[in-house]
Scaffold this motif. Structure first.
Motif, PDB file in Angstrom:
ATOM      1  N   GLY A 212       3.799 -16.349  -5.678  1.00 35.53           N
ATOM      2  CA  GLY A 212       3.007 -15.380  -6.363  1.00 35.53           C
ATOM      3  C   GLY A 212       1.695 -14.315  -5.453  1.00 35.53           C
ATOM      4  O   GLY A 212       1.005 -13.801  -6.086  1.00 35.53           O
ATOM      5  N   GLU A 213       1.866 -14.060  -4.317  1.00 34.47           N
ATOM      6  CA  GLU A 213       1.312 -13.827  -3.681  1.00 34.47           C
ATOM      7  C   GLU A 213       1.320 -12.890  -3.050  1.00 34.47           C
ATOM      8  O   GLU A 213       2.712 -12.401  -2.716  1.00 34.47           O
ATOM      9  CB  GLU A 213       0.769 -14.531  -2.349  1.00 34.47           C
ATOM     10  CG  GLU A 213      -0.273 -16.458  -2.650  1.00 34.47           C
ATOM     11  CD  GLU A 213      -1.411 -15.639  -3.242  1.00 34.47           C
ATOM     12  OE1 GLU A 213      -1.865 -14.763  -3.122  1.00 34.47           O
ATOM     13  OE2 GLU A 213      -1.758 -16.547  -4.455  1.00 34.47           O
ATOM     14  N   SER A 214       0.801 -11.884  -1.791  1.00 35.03           N
ATOM     15  CA  SER A 214       0.741 -10.874  -1.058  1.00 35.03           C
ATOM     16  C   SER A 214       0.178 -10.571   0.098  1.00 35.03           C
ATOM     17  O   SER A 214      -0.995 -11.693  -0.495  1.00 35.03           O
ATOM     18  CB  SER A 214       1.042  -9.334  -1.583  1.00 35.03           C
ATOM     19  OG  SER A 214      -0.883  -8.742  -2.095  1.00 35.03           O
ATOM     20  N   ILE A 215       0.422 -10.244   1.492  1.00 33.20           N
ATOM     21  CA  ILE A 215      -0.699 -10.040   2.503  1.00 33.20           C
ATOM     22  C   ILE A 215      -1.780  -8.572   2.073  1.00 33.20           C
ATOM     23  O   ILE A 215      -1.040  -7.648   2.120  1.00 33.20           O
ATOM     24  CB  ILE A 215      -0.710 -10.021   3.295  1.00 33.20           C
ATOM     25  CG1 ILE A 215       0.866 -11.046   3.951  1.00 33.20           C
ATOM     26  CG2 ILE A 215      -0.768  -9.989   4.670  1.00 33.20           C
ATOM     27  CD1 ILE A 215       2.360 -11.330   4.916  1.00 33.20           C
ATOM     28  N   ALA A 216      -2.800  -8.998   2.104  1.00 32.60           N
ATOM     29  CA  ALA A 216      -4.025  -8.121   2.199  1.00 32.60           C
ATOM     30  C   ALA A 216      -3.534  -7.061   1.029  1.00 32.60           C
ATOM     31  O   ALA A 216      -3.517  -5.582   1.197  1.00 32.60           O
ATOM     32  CB  ALA A 216      -4.057  -6.755   3.156  1.00 32.60           C
ATOM     33  N   GLY A 217      -2.504  -6.907  -0.181  1.00 32.17           N
ATOM     34  CA  GLY A 217      -2.168  -5.989  -0.837  1.00 32.17           C
ATOM     35  C   GLY A 217      -0.940  -4.784  -0.647  1.00 32.17           C
ATOM     36  O   GLY A 217      -0.950  -4.104  -1.006  1.00 32.17           O
ATOM     37  N   LEU A 218      -0.957  -4.985   0.573  1.00 33.32           N
ATOM     38  CA  LEU A 218      -0.154  -3.802   1.099  1.00 33.32           C
ATOM     39  C   LEU A 218       0.818  -4.286   1.302  1.00 33.32           C
ATOM     40  O   LEU A 218       1.859  -3.441   0.982  1.00 33.32           O
ATOM     41  CB  LEU A 218      -1.393  -2.944   2.864  1.00 33.32           C
ATOM     42  CG  LEU A 218       0.249  -2.450   3.237  1.00 33.32           C
ATOM     43  CD1 LEU A 218      -0.440  -0.943   2.566  1.00 33.32           C
ATOM     44  CD2 LEU A 218      -0.890  -1.996   4.904  1.00 33.32           C
ATOM     45  N   ILE A 219       0.900  -5.094   2.185  1.00 30.95           N
ATOM     46  CA  ILE A 219       3.083  -5.916   2.336  1.00 30.95           C
ATOM     47  C   ILE A 219       2.716  -7.170   0.917  1.00 30.95           C
ATOM     48  O   ILE A 219       2.724  -7.927   1.015  1.00 30.95           O
ATOM     49  CB  ILE A 219       1.885  -6.842   3.232  1.00 30.95           C
ATOM     50  CG1 ILE A 219       2.110  -6.072   4.797  1.00 30.95           C
ATOM     51  CG2 ILE A 219       3.612  -7.481   3.763  1.00 30.95           C
ATOM     52  CD1 ILE A 219       1.994  -6.315   6.480  1.00 30.95           C
ATOM     53  N   THR A 220       4.201  -6.689   0.835  1.00 32.48           N
ATOM     54  CA  THR A 220       4.143  -7.626  -0.607  1.00 32.48           C
ATOM     55  C   THR A 220       5.714  -7.664  -0.531  1.00 32.48           C
ATOM     56  O   THR A 220       6.435  -6.835   0.906  1.00 32.48           O
ATOM     57  CB  THR A 220       4.165  -6.096  -2.490  1.00 32.48           C
ATOM     58  OG1 THR A 220       5.365  -5.259  -2.068  1.00 32.48           O
ATOM     59  CG2 THR A 220       2.894  -5.439  -2.600  1.00 32.48           C
ATOM     60  N   THR A 221       6.206  -8.376  -1.025  1.00 31.97           N
ATOM     61  CA  THR A 221       8.240  -9.380  -1.235  1.00 31.97           C
ATOM     62  C   THR A 221       9.006  -8.235  -1.383  1.00 31.97           C
ATOM     63  O   THR A 221       9.498  -8.346  -0.595  1.00 31.97           O
ATOM     64  CB  THR A 221       7.971  -9.804  -2.654  1.00 31.97           C
ATOM     65  OG1 THR A 221       8.470  -9.372  -3.273  1.00 31.97           O
ATOM     66  CG2 THR A 221       6.955 -10.909  -2.043  1.00 31.97           C
ATOM     67  N   THR A 222       8.554  -7.052  -2.074  1.00 26.24           N
ATOM     68  CA  THR A 222       9.241  -6.026  -1.952  1.00 26.24           C
ATOM     69  C   THR A 222       9.779  -5.360  -0.669  1.00 26.24           C
ATOM     70  O   THR A 222      10.177  -4.706   0.296  1.00 26.24           O
ATOM     71  CB  THR A 222       9.233  -4.743  -3.048  1.00 26.24           C
ATOM     72  OG1 THR A 222       9.141  -5.534  -3.983  1.00 26.24           O
ATOM     73  CG2 THR A 222      10.533  -3.630  -3.127  1.00 26.24           C
ATOM     74  N   SER A 223       8.735  -4.982   0.212  1.00 25.65           N
ATOM     75  CA  SER A 223       8.705  -3.928   1.246  1.00 25.65           C
ATOM     76  C   SER A 223       9.040  -5.126   2.571  1.00 25.65           C
ATOM     77  O   SER A 223       9.683  -4.479   3.436  1.00 25.65           O
ATOM     78  CB  SER A 223       6.663  -3.798   1.908  1.00 25.65           C
ATOM     79  OG  SER A 223       5.605  -4.568   1.995  1.00 25.65           O
ATOM     80  N   LEU A 224       8.725  -6.324   2.257  1.00 23.87           N
ATOM     81  CA  LEU A 224       9.335  -7.205   3.576  1.00 23.87           C
ATOM     82  C   LEU A 224      10.730  -7.277   3.311  1.00 23.87           C
ATOM     83  O   LEU A 224      11.403  -7.950   4.101  1.00 23.87           O
ATOM     84  CB  LEU A 224       8.793  -8.603   3.252  1.00 23.87           C
ATOM     85  CG  LEU A 224       7.527  -8.772   3.911  1.00 23.87           C
ATOM     86  CD1 LEU A 224       6.684 -10.097   3.585  1.00 23.87           C
ATOM     87  CD2 LEU A 224       7.020  -8.711   5.547  1.00 23.87           C
ATOM     88  N   ALA A 225      11.165  -7.228   1.976  1.00 22.37           N
ATOM     89  CA  ALA A 225      12.362  -7.226   1.754  1.00 22.37           C
ATOM     90  C   ALA A 225      13.766  -6.024   2.115  1.00 22.37           C
ATOM     91  O   ALA A 225      14.540  -6.212   2.729  1.00 22.37           O
ATOM     92  CB  ALA A 225      12.989  -7.650   0.599  1.00 22.37           C
ATOM     93  N   LEU A 226      12.846  -4.884   2.339  1.00 24.68           N
ATOM     94  CA  LEU A 226      13.419  -3.913   2.291  1.00 24.68           C
ATOM     95  C   LEU A 226      13.227  -3.266   4.096  1.00 24.68           C
ATOM     96  O   LEU A 226      14.421  -2.992   4.886  1.00 24.68           O
ATOM     97  CB  LEU A 226      12.096  -2.693   1.736  1.00 24.68           C
ATOM     98  CG  LEU A 226      12.543  -2.333   0.548  1.00 24.68           C
ATOM     99  CD1 LEU A 226      11.956  -1.382  -0.020  1.00 24.68           C
ATOM    100  CD2 LEU A 226      14.281  -1.972   0.090  1.00 24.68           C
TER     101      LEU A 226
END
Length: 58
Positions: free
Chosen positions: A20-34
């Protein structure tokens, strides 16, 4: 090579989703999946597989 990068990105996205985390609010699970889907598409298209056009000698 691109398939390996995609697998790492998908694994990191899954880990962040489970925590349930994100990296620095910029990299989310959606951006990593894309990003993983982009690398997977490049792999399926034949880039980075080592099967390029070979020159033949005549």
């Amino acid at each position: 090579m691109f398939a390996t990068i995609a697998a790492v990105l998908f694994g990191l996205a899954l880990l962040l989703e489970l925590l349930g985390e994100s990296i620095a609010g910029l990299i989310t699970t959606t951006s990593l999946a894309l990003a993983g889907l982009i690398f997977l598409a490049l792999h399926v298209a034949g880039y980075g597989t080592g099967w390029g056009r070979r020159r033949t000698r005549r």
